[in-house]
Design a protein around this motif. Sequence first.
Motif, mmCIF file in Angstrom:
data_model
loop_
_atom_site.group_PDB
_atom_site.id
_atom_site.type_symbol
_atom_site.label_atom_id
_atom_site.label_comp_id
_atom_site.label_asym_id
_atom_site.label_seq_id
_atom_site.Cartn_x
_atom_site.Cartn_y
_atom_site.Cartn_z
ATOM 1 N N MET A 134 5.750 -12.103 -1.285
ATOM 2 C CA MET A 134 6.988 -11.984 -2.089
ATOM 3 C C MET A 134 8.056 -11.025 -1.566
ATOM 4 O O MET A 134 7.673 -10.108 -0.785
ATOM 5 C CB MET A 134 6.531 -11.746 -3.592
ATOM 6 C CG MET A 134 5.481 -12.267 -4.096
ATOM 7 S SD MET A 134 4.814 -11.766 -5.698
ATOM 8 C CE MET A 134 6.000 -12.315 -6.778
ATOM 9 N N SER A 135 9.120 -11.226 -2.088
ATOM 10 C CA SER A 135 10.239 -10.364 -1.430
ATOM 11 C C SER A 135 10.391 -8.992 -2.196
ATOM 12 O O SER A 135 11.493 -8.337 -1.636
ATOM 13 C CB SER A 135 11.717 -11.275 -1.797
ATOM 14 O OG SER A 135 11.862 -11.372 -3.323
ATOM 15 N N HIS A 136 9.380 -8.583 -2.887
ATOM 16 C CA HIS A 136 9.409 -7.184 -3.131
ATOM 17 C C HIS A 136 8.104 -6.286 -2.948
ATOM 18 O O HIS A 136 7.907 -5.522 -3.358
ATOM 19 C CB HIS A 136 9.679 -7.196 -4.901
ATOM 20 C CG HIS A 136 8.640 -7.548 -5.829
ATOM 21 N ND1 HIS A 136 7.736 -8.448 -5.384
ATOM 22 C CD2 HIS A 136 8.483 -7.291 -6.981
ATOM 23 C CE1 HIS A 136 6.992 -8.808 -6.423
ATOM 24 N NE2 HIS A 136 7.457 -7.894 -7.379
ATOM 25 N N ILE A 137 7.374 -7.076 -1.861
ATOM 26 C CA ILE A 137 5.981 -6.192 -1.564
ATOM 27 C C ILE A 137 6.260 -5.881 -0.041
ATOM 28 O O ILE A 137 6.269 -6.707 0.729
ATOM 29 C CB ILE A 137 4.943 -7.423 -1.927
ATOM 30 C CG1 ILE A 137 4.833 -7.731 -3.209
ATOM 31 C CG2 ILE A 137 3.569 -6.708 -1.318
ATOM 32 C CD1 ILE A 137 3.758 -8.741 -3.587
ATOM 33 N N GLY A 138 5.806 -4.584 0.037
ATOM 34 C CA GLY A 138 5.431 -4.069 1.453
ATOM 35 C C GLY A 138 4.184 -3.187 1.376
ATOM 36 O O GLY A 138 3.340 -3.556 0.859
ATOM 37 N N PHE A 139 3.973 -2.374 2.309
ATOM 38 C CA PHE A 139 2.862 -1.419 2.628
ATOM 39 C C PHE A 139 3.196 -0.271 3.385
ATOM 40 O O PHE A 139 4.402 -0.243 4.002
ATOM 41 C CB PHE A 139 2.024 -2.427 3.385
ATOM 42 C CG PHE A 139 2.152 -2.781 4.625
ATOM 43 C CD1 PHE A 139 1.466 -1.981 5.676
ATOM 44 C CD2 PHE A 139 3.281 -3.629 5.054
ATOM 45 C CE1 PHE A 139 1.615 -2.490 7.006
ATOM 46 C CE2 PHE A 139 3.454 -4.005 6.462
ATOM 47 C CZ PHE A 139 2.624 -3.435 7.463
ATOM 48 N N ARG A 140 2.281 0.569 3.389
ATOM 49 C CA ARG A 140 2.178 1.590 4.266
ATOM 50 C C ARG A 140 0.716 1.942 4.475
ATOM 51 O O ARG A 140 -0.144 1.535 4.108
ATOM 52 C CB ARG A 140 2.917 3.018 3.815
ATOM 53 C CG ARG A 140 2.265 3.773 2.710
ATOM 54 C CD ARG A 140 2.628 5.141 2.193
ATOM 55 N NE ARG A 140 3.898 4.760 1.271
ATOM 56 C CZ ARG A 140 5.108 5.347 1.032
ATOM 57 N NH1 ARG A 140 5.223 6.483 1.956
ATOM 58 N NH2 ARG A 140 5.978 4.947 0.229
#
Length: 300
Positions: A284-290
């Motif tokens: 989705m356009s609001h999911i990222g990660f570290r």
Amino acid sequence: MGSDLAEYPEEGPVHDVTVDGFWMDESPVTVAAFRRFVKATGHVTVAERPIDPDDYPGVEASLLVPGSLVFTPTAGPVPLDNWRTWWRYVPGASWKHPEGPGSDTRGRELHPVVHVAWEDVSAYAAWAGKDLPTEAEWERAARGGLDGATYAWGDERSPYGRRLAKYWVGEFPWRNLDPAGQQRTMAVRSFPPNGYGLYDVTGNVWEWTSDFYRSDHAETSGRACCGPQQNPRVATPEGGDDAGDTAARIPRRVLKGGSHLCSDNYCQRYRPAARQAQPIESSMSHIGFRCILRAPGPVG
């Protein structure tokens, strides 16, 4: 860990845990960093790959093309009980084209990369020689030493009138009061770090964790008589089919931290305790990660 807010029962019960030492990336993985990974490995993200119709029986053929879910503001106020009103599957949307064909990441090199599914973030972590955090590790880091505080910076949302995270200002999902160029993600480090020097631990983008989702913390909270549970994790998807819809048949992992779409009138989840389920095969356009790097020795 967790909270007892009545409106978000999935965050309870509040419980004590301990985790072994680890180091965490100061910010979410950026577009620039993910581009280096793709250039080095040739990785093709899930959103860019052809879709097997056998995996999605009954789905309209026009939707069985590479793409991803993109937030689309509504023209006016709408009921907030159906997320499909403001989320749209956009063919061609990917980390390189965040809003779909015709969009790109120019000027967003330092924004968090988005449209990444679980397989994508796992591949990046392996390439970087790191790992994805468990939910407990992520929350421990996000709290920045403020155990029990509502936000990553304390109990007041806007101390001295100061905004300390990227969240929706206005009335979701139609009226956004931020300047036009700041209504989606923002560059990492746009706001002050928490007590551990970590940026964007809440707001901006949701972040993947390695734990499979359960509807509360009952499985990992342990028993009061036995003291805090050490390195809790949910390592298998069994028992997590509680979404009540088709998505429940797809394994889901825990997202943490909320995003730029969290608002006062909807999804007040820009808090360390907040959590959400995400099917592993979707982006989705609001999911990222570290990523994290654990201290030597086994965990869990």
